[in-house]
Write a protein that holds these residues in place. Structure first.
Motif, PDB file in Angstrom:
ATOM      1  N   VAL A 176       0.864  -1.182   0.000  1.00 50.67           N
ATOM      2  CA  VAL A 176       0.000   0.000   0.000  1.00 50.67           C
ATOM      3  C   VAL A 176       0.895   1.226   0.000  1.00 50.67           C
ATOM      4  O   VAL A 176       1.812   1.326   0.833  1.00 50.67           O
ATOM      5  CB  VAL A 176      -0.934   0.021   1.228  1.00 50.67           C
ATOM      6  N   THR A 177       0.628   2.142  -0.910  1.00 54.26           N
ATOM      7  CA  THR A 177       1.471   3.327  -1.041  1.00 54.26           C
ATOM      8  C   THR A 177       0.614   4.579  -1.088  1.00 54.26           C
ATOM      9  O   THR A 177      -0.257   4.706  -1.965  1.00 54.26           O
ATOM     10  CB  THR A 177       2.321   3.267  -2.321  1.00 54.26           C
ATOM     11  N   PRO A 178       0.827   5.526  -0.160  1.00 51.40           N
ATOM     12  CA  PRO A 178       0.054   6.770  -0.201  1.00 51.40           C
ATOM     13  C   PRO A 178       0.595   7.716  -1.274  1.00 51.40           C
ATOM     14  O   PRO A 178       1.730   7.572  -1.732  1.00 51.40           O
ATOM     15  CB  PRO A 178       0.274   7.344   1.199  1.00 51.40           C
ATOM     16  N   HIS A 179      -0.223   8.665  -1.670  1.00 55.60           N
ATOM     17  CA  HIS A 179       0.243   9.701  -2.580  1.00 55.60           C
ATOM     18  C   HIS A 179       1.122  10.688  -1.825  1.00 55.60           C
ATOM     19  O   HIS A 179       1.254  10.628  -0.600  1.00 55.60           O
ATOM     20  CB  HIS A 179      -0.952  10.419  -3.208  1.00 55.60           C
ATOM     21  N   SER A 180       1.702  11.591  -2.559  1.00 54.94           N
ATOM     22  CA  SER A 180       2.633  12.557  -1.950  1.00 54.94           C
ATOM     23  C   SER A 180       1.951  13.417  -0.894  1.00 54.94           C
ATOM     24  O   SER A 180       2.603  13.915   0.020  1.00 54.94           O
ATOM     25  CB  SER A 180       3.249  13.452  -3.032  1.00 54.94           C
ATOM     26  N   ASP A 181       0.620  13.597  -1.013  1.00 62.83           N
ATOM     27  CA  ASP A 181      -0.104  14.397  -0.028  1.00 62.83           C
ATOM     28  C   ASP A 181      -0.549  13.569   1.176  1.00 62.83           C
ATOM     29  O   ASP A 181      -1.235  14.074   2.068  1.00 62.83           O
ATOM     30  CB  ASP A 181      -1.314  15.073  -0.674  1.00 62.83           C
ATOM     31  N   GLY A 182      -0.168  12.285   1.178  1.00 67.25           N
ATOM     32  CA  GLY A 182      -0.523  11.421   2.300  1.00 67.25           C
ATOM     33  C   GLY A 182      -1.859  10.721   2.160  1.00 67.25           C
ATOM     34  O   GLY A 182      -2.208   9.876   2.988  1.00 67.25           O
ATOM     35  N   GLY A 183      -2.596  11.026   1.086  1.00 67.90           N
ATOM     36  CA  GLY A 183      -3.898  10.414   0.880  1.00 67.90           C
ATOM     37  C   GLY A 183      -3.800   9.073   0.168  1.00 67.90           C
ATOM     38  O   GLY A 183      -2.781   8.745  -0.451  1.00 67.90           O
ATOM     39  N   PHE A 184      -4.880   8.299   0.248  1.00 67.80           N
ATOM     40  CA  PHE A 184      -4.942   6.979  -0.376  1.00 67.80           C
ATOM     41  C   PHE A 184      -6.091   6.965  -1.377  1.00 67.80           C
ATOM     42  O   PHE A 184      -7.226   7.318  -1.031  1.00 67.80           O
ATOM     43  CB  PHE A 184      -5.155   5.892   0.681  1.00 67.80           C
ATOM     44  N   ASP A 185      -5.793   6.547  -2.615  1.00 69.42           N
ATOM     45  CA  ASP A 185      -6.831   6.515  -3.642  1.00 69.42           C
ATOM     46  C   ASP A 185      -7.594   5.196  -3.600  1.00 69.42           C
ATOM     47  O   ASP A 185      -7.346   4.338  -2.745  1.00 69.42           O
ATOM     48  CB  ASP A 185      -6.240   6.771  -5.033  1.00 69.42           C
ATOM     49  N   ALA A 186      -8.530   5.037  -4.548  1.00 68.03           N
ATOM     50  CA  ALA A 186      -9.386   3.843  -4.556  1.00 68.03           C
ATOM     51  C   ALA A 186      -8.584   2.566  -4.743  1.00 68.03           C
ATOM     52  O   ALA A 186      -8.916   1.520  -4.172  1.00 68.03           O
ATOM     53  CB  ALA A 186     -10.442   3.978  -5.653  1.00 68.03           C
ATOM     54  N   ASP A 187      -7.523   2.627  -5.553  1.00 67.45           N
ATOM     55  CA  ASP A 187      -6.690   1.445  -5.749  1.00 67.45           C
ATOM     56  C   ASP A 187      -6.050   1.012  -4.433  1.00 67.45           C
ATOM     57  O   ASP A 187      -6.035  -0.168  -4.090  1.00 67.45           O
ATOM     58  CB  ASP A 187      -5.597   1.725  -6.788  1.00 67.45           C
ATOM     59  N   ALA A 188      -5.519   1.977  -3.704  1.00 67.48           N
ATOM     60  CA  ALA A 188      -4.864   1.663  -2.433  1.00 67.48           C
ATOM     61  C   ALA A 188      -5.854   1.098  -1.428  1.00 67.48           C
ATOM     62  O   ALA A 188      -5.540   0.158  -0.678  1.00 67.48           O
ATOM     63  CB  ALA A 188      -4.191   2.923  -1.866  1.00 67.48           C
ATOM     64  N   VAL A 189      -7.068   1.649  -1.400  1.00 64.17           N
ATOM     65  CA  VAL A 189      -8.089   1.152  -0.476  1.00 64.17           C
ATOM     66  C   VAL A 189      -8.462  -0.290  -0.818  1.00 64.17           C
ATOM     67  O   VAL A 189      -8.593  -1.143   0.065  1.00 64.17           O
ATOM     68  CB  VAL A 189      -9.338   2.054  -0.516  1.00 64.17           C
ATOM     69  N   ALA A 190      -8.624  -0.568  -2.128  1.00 60.83           N
ATOM     70  CA  ALA A 190      -8.974  -1.930  -2.545  1.00 60.83           C
ATOM     71  C   ALA A 190      -7.874  -2.912  -2.162  1.00 60.83           C
ATOM     72  O   ALA A 190      -8.153  -4.009  -1.661  1.00 60.83           O
ATOM     73  CB  ALA A 190      -9.214  -1.958  -4.056  1.00 60.83           C
ATOM     74  N   VAL A 191      -6.617  -2.535  -2.393  1.00 60.01           N
ATOM     75  CA  VAL A 191      -5.496  -3.404  -2.042  1.00 60.01           C
ATOM     76  C   VAL A 191      -5.450  -3.618  -0.529  1.00 60.01           C
ATOM     77  O   VAL A 191      -5.271  -4.744  -0.048  1.00 60.01           O
ATOM     78  CB  VAL A 191      -4.162  -2.805  -2.550  1.00 60.01           C
ATOM     79  N   ALA A 192      -5.618  -2.536   0.224  1.00 56.89           N
ATOM     80  CA  ALA A 192      -5.566  -2.649   1.682  1.00 56.89           C
ATOM     81  C   ALA A 192      -6.643  -3.596   2.204  1.00 56.89           C
ATOM     82  O   ALA A 192      -6.391  -4.408   3.100  1.00 56.89           O
ATOM     83  CB  ALA A 192      -5.731  -1.266   2.314  1.00 56.89           C
ATOM     84  N   ARG A 193      -7.825  -3.524   1.629  1.00 57.17           N
ATOM     85  CA  ARG A 193      -8.902  -4.400   2.088  1.00 57.17           C
ATOM     86  C   ARG A 193      -8.577  -5.868   1.806  1.00 57.17           C
ATOM     87  O   ARG A 193      -8.800  -6.753   2.644  1.00 57.17           O
ATOM     88  CB  ARG A 193     -10.213  -4.012   1.415  1.00 57.17           C
ATOM     89  N   LEU A 194      -8.025  -6.126   0.634  1.00 63.84           N
ATOM     90  CA  LEU A 194      -7.682  -7.504   0.281  1.00 63.84           C
ATOM     91  C   LEU A 194      -6.541  -8.030   1.141  1.00 63.84           C
ATOM     92  O   LEU A 194      -6.537  -9.196   1.545  1.00 63.84           O
ATOM     93  CB  LEU A 194      -7.317  -7.584  -1.201  1.00 63.84           C
ATOM     94  N   VAL A 195      -5.561  -7.174   1.425  1.00 62.83           N
ATOM     95  CA  VAL A 195      -4.461  -7.578   2.298  1.00 62.83           C
ATOM     96  C   VAL A 195      -4.999  -7.923   3.690  1.00 62.83           C
ATOM     97  O   VAL A 195      -4.596  -8.916   4.313  1.00 62.83           O
ATOM     98  CB  VAL A 195      -3.397  -6.465   2.388  1.00 62.83           C
ATOM     99  N   ALA A 196      -5.938  -7.088   4.172  1.00 57.16           N
ATOM    100  CA  ALA A 196      -6.534  -7.349   5.482  1.00 57.16           C
ATOM    101  C   ALA A 196      -7.310  -8.662   5.478  1.00 57.16           C
ATOM    102  O   ALA A 196      -7.229  -9.454   6.427  1.00 57.16           O
ATOM    103  CB  ALA A 196      -7.451  -6.191   5.867  1.00 57.16           C
ATOM    104  N   ASP A 197      -8.062  -8.918   4.420  1.00 56.91           N
ATOM    105  CA  ASP A 197      -8.833 -10.157   4.333  1.00 56.91           C
ATOM    106  C   ASP A 197      -7.921 -11.379   4.313  1.00 56.91           C
ATOM    107  O   ASP A 197      -8.194 -12.391   4.963  1.00 56.91           O
ATOM    108  CB  ASP A 197      -9.711 -10.141   3.069  1.00 56.91           C
ATOM    109  N   LEU A 198      -6.830 -11.299   3.559  1.00 58.43           N
ATOM    110  CA  LEU A 198      -5.878 -12.410   3.515  1.00 58.43           C
ATOM    111  C   LEU A 198      -5.210 -12.601   4.881  1.00 58.43           C
ATOM    112  O   LEU A 198      -4.894 -13.729   5.271  1.00 58.43           O
ATOM    113  CB  LEU A 198      -4.827 -12.164   2.434  1.00 58.43           C
ATOM    114  N   GLY A 199      -5.012 -11.490   5.572  1.00 57.88           N
ATOM    115  CA  GLY A 199      -4.393 -11.581   6.887  1.00 57.88           C
ATOM    116  C   GLY A 199      -5.214 -12.383   7.885  1.00 57.88           C
ATOM    117  O   GLY A 199      -4.665 -13.015   8.801  1.00 57.88           O
TER     118      GLY A 199
END
Length: 269
Positions: A176-199
């Motif tokens: 998961v990688t934030p943008h330069s402003d520290g925000g997370f886009d839809a791609d990052a949110v989707a990846v984070a959710r899947l990583v959490a589910d696999l965890g």
């Protein structure tokens, strides 16, 4: 000249002027004058999506009729000029087959091609490879921000239901990688959710490094394929490169899923 159902003029040639059936290689040659970016893989993809149904010889070779070639030209033209997803194109052609007269939307601007995937799902910025991951999150019933939106760190933690230390670990592995402003886009949110589910199944970020590396390699392959289209002198071809990118991303995800499923079946025998 080849006439398509949309009334446009396609590539010259006698692909069935006498009603004969032609091979996929001949079809490719007939289409490429108007659609230089088309490939045999693209034609096969359109067949797999139900946009064209060529006949098959007893040995399994595809044989295309004049109507098949015209239909392919119509599909490619609607993609190129109107940036319609394949689902909408298929519905349009089916309506015409029923004798209806559906209206096509006005030709879209090139940037509008980023708004839909080849199969009709919302897409993110051009070239984004996370469209299917984002769709997967939505299918799970999870709230996923709009493609252009970004959420803050605290909102991401709250949305996914993880701790700051877990997110830091994901970031350290490049998952998961934030943008330069520290925000997370839809791609990052989707990846984070899947990583959490696999965890929840005991798979830790270190186990997912191979998946991340494979995804990076797949993205590199896609870029190799579309790079010549982006350098093409025809602006329509350059714009079509983005649609090609999304189609290749979709196919890559499907292939990965099929390979995993096949490996699991093999291992269980």
């Amino acid at each position: 000249m080849l006439r398509t159902p949309s009334g446009g003029t396609g590539s010259p040639g006698a692909a069935g002027a006498e009603g004969r059936l032609v091979s996929i290689g001949t079809v490719l040659g007939l289409l490429r004058e108007e659609f230089p970016e088309v490939t045999i893989s693209k034609i096969r993809f359109l067949e797999a999506e139900g946009l064209v149904e060529p006949q098959r010889t007893p040995s399994g070779y595809r044989k295309f009729s004049t109507e098949d070639v015209e239909r392919l030209g119509c599909v490619l033209r609607m993609q190129r000029d109107h940036y319609l997803p394949l689902r909408v194109i298929k519905e349009h052609l089916e309506a015409r087959a029923r004798g209806e007269a559906p209206q096509l939307p006005a030709p879209a601007k090139p940037r509008d091609a980023a708004l839909v995937l080849a199969d009709g799902r919302p897409a993110g910025p051009p070239g984004a490879a996370g469209d299917d991951a984002r769709a997967a999150g939505a299918e799970l019933g999870a709230p996923v921000p709009a493609p252009a939106a970004r959420i803050g760190r605290e909102e991401l933690l709250s949305t996914i239901g993880v701790t700051e230390s877990e997110l830091v670990e994901w970031e350290s592995y490049g998952l998961v990688t934030p943008h330069s402003d520290g925000g997370f886009d839809a791609d990052a949110v989707a990846v984070a959710r899947l990583v959490a589910d696999l965890g929840r199944f005991g798979l830790e970020p270190r186990h997912l490094r191979a998946m991340k590396a494979a995804a990076d390699r797949q993205a590199g392959l896609v870029e190799q394929v579309v790079a010549p289209l982006r350098r093409h002198r025809n602006p329509q071809t350059r714009a079509h490169a983005e649609a090609t990118t999304r189609e290749l991303a979709t196919l890559s995800v499907r292939l990965h899923a099929a390979l995993v499923q096949a490996a699991l079946h093999t291992g269980s025998h």
